[in-house]
Design a protein around this motif. Structure first.
Motif, PDB file in Angstrom:
ATOM      1  N   GLY A  31      -6.845   8.495  -3.741  1.00  0.00           N
ATOM      2  CA  GLY A  31      -5.490   7.960  -3.769  1.00  0.00           C
ATOM      3  C   GLY A  31      -5.073   7.612  -5.186  1.00  0.00           C
ATOM      4  N   GLY A  32      -3.803   7.831  -5.484  1.00  0.00           N
ATOM      5  CA  GLY A  32      -3.258   7.503  -6.799  1.00  0.00           C
ATOM      6  C   GLY A  32      -2.715   6.090  -6.836  1.00  0.00           C
ATOM      7  N   PRO A  33      -2.285   5.667  -8.015  1.00  0.00           N
ATOM      8  CA  PRO A  33      -1.737   4.318  -8.156  1.00  0.00           C
ATOM      9  C   PRO A  33      -0.624   4.059  -7.141  1.00  0.00           C
ATOM     10  N   SER A  34      -0.775   2.966  -6.422  1.00  0.00           N
ATOM     11  CA  SER A  34       0.186   2.577  -5.382  1.00  0.00           C
ATOM     12  C   SER A  34      -0.182   1.190  -4.889  1.00  0.00           C
ATOM     13  N   LYS A  35       0.687   0.641  -4.054  1.00  0.00           N
ATOM     14  CA  LYS A  35       0.440  -0.669  -3.442  1.00  0.00           C
ATOM     15  C   LYS A  35       0.862  -0.585  -1.989  1.00  0.00           C
ATOM     16  N   PHE A  36      -0.041  -1.002  -1.070  1.00  0.00           N
ATOM     17  CA  PHE A  36       0.274  -0.891   0.354  1.00  0.00           C
ATOM     18  C   PHE A  36      -0.574  -1.853   1.180  1.00  0.00           C
ATOM     19  N   PRO A  37      -0.035  -2.286   2.323  1.00  0.00           N
ATOM     20  CA  PRO A  37      -0.818  -3.120   3.251  1.00  0.00           C
ATOM     21  C   PRO A  37      -1.742  -2.223   4.072  1.00  0.00           C
ATOM     22  N   LYS A  46      -9.225  -1.040  11.105  1.00  0.00           N
ATOM     23  CA  LYS A  46      -9.391  -0.957  12.559  1.00  0.00           C
ATOM     24  C   LYS A  46     -10.866  -0.920  12.950  1.00  0.00           C
ATOM     25  N   LYS A  47     -11.720  -0.574  11.990  1.00  0.00           N
ATOM     26  CA  LYS A  47     -13.177  -0.574  12.164  1.00  0.00           C
ATOM     27  C   LYS A  47     -13.773  -1.167  10.894  1.00  0.00           C
ATOM     28  N   THR A  48     -15.017  -1.628  10.976  1.00  0.00           N
ATOM     29  CA  THR A  48     -15.710  -2.050   9.764  1.00  0.00           C
ATOM     30  C   THR A  48     -15.862  -0.817   8.882  1.00  0.00           C
ATOM     31  N   GLU A  49     -15.476  -0.945   7.621  1.00  0.00           N
ATOM     32  CA  GLU A  49     -15.547   0.194   6.707  1.00  0.00           C
ATOM     33  C   GLU A  49     -16.396  -0.157   5.492  1.00  0.00           C
ATOM     34  N   THR A  50     -17.383   0.686   5.248  1.00  0.00           N
ATOM     35  CA  THR A  50     -18.212   0.587   4.047  1.00  0.00           C
ATOM     36  C   THR A  50     -17.786   1.709   3.126  1.00  0.00           C
ATOM     37  N   MET A  51     -17.581   1.391   1.858  1.00  0.00           N
ATOM     38  CA  MET A  51     -17.126   2.409   0.917  1.00  0.00           C
ATOM     39  C   MET A  51     -17.878   2.313  -0.402  1.00  0.00           C
ATOM     40  N   PHE A  52     -18.004   3.466  -1.056  1.00  0.00           N
ATOM     41  CA  PHE A  52     -18.580   3.532  -2.393  1.00  0.00           C
ATOM     42  C   PHE A  52     -17.556   4.172  -3.306  1.00  0.00           C
ATOM     43  N   PHE A  53     -17.200   3.472  -4.373  1.00  0.00           N
ATOM     44  CA  PHE A  53     -16.181   3.957  -5.289  1.00  0.00           C
ATOM     45  C   PHE A  53     -16.800   4.788  -6.405  1.00  0.00           C
ATOM     46  N   VAL A  54     -16.379   6.052  -6.466  1.00  0.00           N
ATOM     47  CA  VAL A  54     -16.833   6.969  -7.510  1.00  0.00           C
ATOM     48  C   VAL A  54     -15.976   6.785  -8.759  1.00  0.00           C
ATOM     49  N   GLU A  55     -14.683   6.524  -8.537  1.00  0.00           N
ATOM     50  CA  GLU A  55     -13.739   6.302  -9.637  1.00  0.00           C
ATOM     51  C   GLU A  55     -12.691   5.293  -9.196  1.00  0.00           C
ATOM     52  N   GLY A  56     -12.027   4.690 -10.194  1.00  0.00           N
ATOM     53  CA  GLY A  56     -10.844   3.899  -9.930  1.00  0.00           C
ATOM     54  C   GLY A  56     -11.022   2.399  -9.922  1.00  0.00           C
ATOM     55  N   LYS A  57      -9.882   1.719  -9.757  1.00  0.00           N
ATOM     56  CA  LYS A  57      -9.831   0.260  -9.661  1.00  0.00           C
ATOM     57  C   LYS A  57      -8.768  -0.134  -8.663  1.00  0.00           C
ATOM     58  N   ILE A  58      -9.081  -1.175  -7.877  1.00  0.00           N
ATOM     59  CA  ILE A  58      -8.165  -1.684  -6.867  1.00  0.00           C
ATOM     60  C   ILE A  58      -8.128  -3.196  -6.949  1.00  0.00           C
ATOM     61  N   LYS A  59      -6.927  -3.767  -6.897  1.00  0.00           N
ATOM     62  CA  LYS A  59      -6.777  -5.209  -6.732  1.00  0.00           C
ATOM     63  C   LYS A  59      -6.588  -5.447  -5.238  1.00  0.00           C
ATOM     64  N   MET A  76      -9.694  -6.872   9.470  1.00  0.00           N
ATOM     65  CA  MET A  76      -9.237  -7.556   8.257  1.00  0.00           C
ATOM     66  C   MET A  76      -7.946  -6.909   7.774  1.00  0.00           C
ATOM     67  N   LYS A  77      -6.996  -7.765   7.374  1.00  0.00           N
ATOM     68  CA  LYS A  77      -5.719  -7.301   6.829  1.00  0.00           C
ATOM     69  C   LYS A  77      -5.717  -7.577   5.333  1.00  0.00           C
ATOM     70  N   VAL A  78      -5.348  -6.559   4.566  1.00  0.00           N
ATOM     71  CA  VAL A  78      -5.336  -6.673   3.112  1.00  0.00           C
ATOM     72  C   VAL A  78      -4.105  -5.987   2.550  1.00  0.00           C
ATOM     73  N   VAL A  79      -3.870  -6.239   1.275  1.00  0.00           N
ATOM     74  CA  VAL A  79      -2.945  -5.424   0.495  1.00  0.00           C
ATOM     75  C   VAL A  79      -3.773  -4.828  -0.627  1.00  0.00           C
ATOM     76  N   TRP A  80      -3.731  -3.500  -0.731  1.00  0.00           N
ATOM     77  CA  TRP A  80      -4.427  -2.786  -1.805  1.00  0.00           C
ATOM     78  C   TRP A  80      -3.422  -2.425  -2.875  1.00  0.00           C
ATOM     79  N   GLU A  81      -3.771  -2.727  -4.115  1.00  0.00           N
ATOM     80  CA  GLU A  81      -2.994  -2.261  -5.252  1.00  0.00           C
ATOM     81  C   GLU A  81      -3.920  -1.398  -6.094  1.00  0.00           C
ATOM     82  N   ILE A  82      -3.737  -0.089  -5.962  1.00  0.00           N
ATOM     83  CA  ILE A  82      -4.569   0.852  -6.730  1.00  0.00           C
ATOM     84  C   ILE A  82      -3.994   0.904  -8.136  1.00  0.00           C
ATOM     85  N   THR A  83      -4.777   0.426  -9.102  1.00  0.00           N
ATOM     86  CA  THR A  83      -4.308   0.376 -10.483  1.00  0.00           C
ATOM     87  C   THR A  83      -4.819   1.562 -11.303  1.00  0.00           C
ATOM     88  N   GLU A  84      -5.912   2.190 -10.858  1.00  0.00           N
ATOM     89  CA  GLU A  84      -6.423   3.429 -11.442  1.00  0.00           C
ATOM     90  C   GLU A  84      -6.817   4.331 -10.286  1.00  0.00           C
TER      91      GLU A  84
END
Length: 138
Positions: free
Chosen positions: A70-76, A80-93, A120-128
């Motif tokens: 995903g590219g730079p963006s901001k979204f809620p 819906k399920k427990t999610e485990t992730m590994f980040f290869v690149e990027g930054k998220i607030k 869990m409800k979040v807002v992701w702001e992809i900065t990179e």
């Protein structure tokens, strides 16, 4: 002599863990866990393992997980399920619902393994721009 070495080693481990916990509680945005640490930190219910070893990634099976980009963006988002992730690149607030102060926002990104719990409800702001592997659990 052997008992003294064991006692000192144990004391050093306890001090390192305590410093990590205190740092996380005082300023979660700057909490750092070194690659040799195998204990994730937790911020607002989100578990984060900073810079895990290659053997830990292999143990998790990250290479076989689906990919998402995903590219730079901001979204809620609601997990819906427990999610485990590994980040290869990027930054998220990340802003977690219920933690609305600016100082509650934390950053995740390249090299992190992160677990978001189901519902869990979040807002992701992809900065990179992000590239991640992910695994979903019920």
């Amino acid at each position: 002599m052997g008992n003294h070495f064991l006692t000192l080693s144990l004391l050093l481990v306890i001090v390192c863990v305590c410093v990590s916990i205190i740092t996380t509680k005082l300023n979660p945005k700057e909490a750092i866990v070194s690659p040799s640490d195998s204990v994730p930190i937790e911020i607002h219910g989100v578990k984060i393992l900073r810079q895990p070893s290659d053997s830990k990634l292999a143990q998790l099976g990250v290479a076989s997980w689906p990919k998402w980009e995903g590219g730079p963006s901001k979204f809620p988002w609601t997990f819906k399920k427990t999610e485990t992730m590994f980040f290869v690149e990027g930054k998220i607030k990340v802003s977690v619902d219920g933690y609305d102060r600016e100082e509650d926002v934390f950053e995740i990104g390249k090299g992190d393994v992160v677990v978001f719990p189901k519902d869990m409800k979040v807002v992701w702001e992809i900065t990179e721009a992000v590239k991640k592997h992910y695994s979903l659990e019920d």
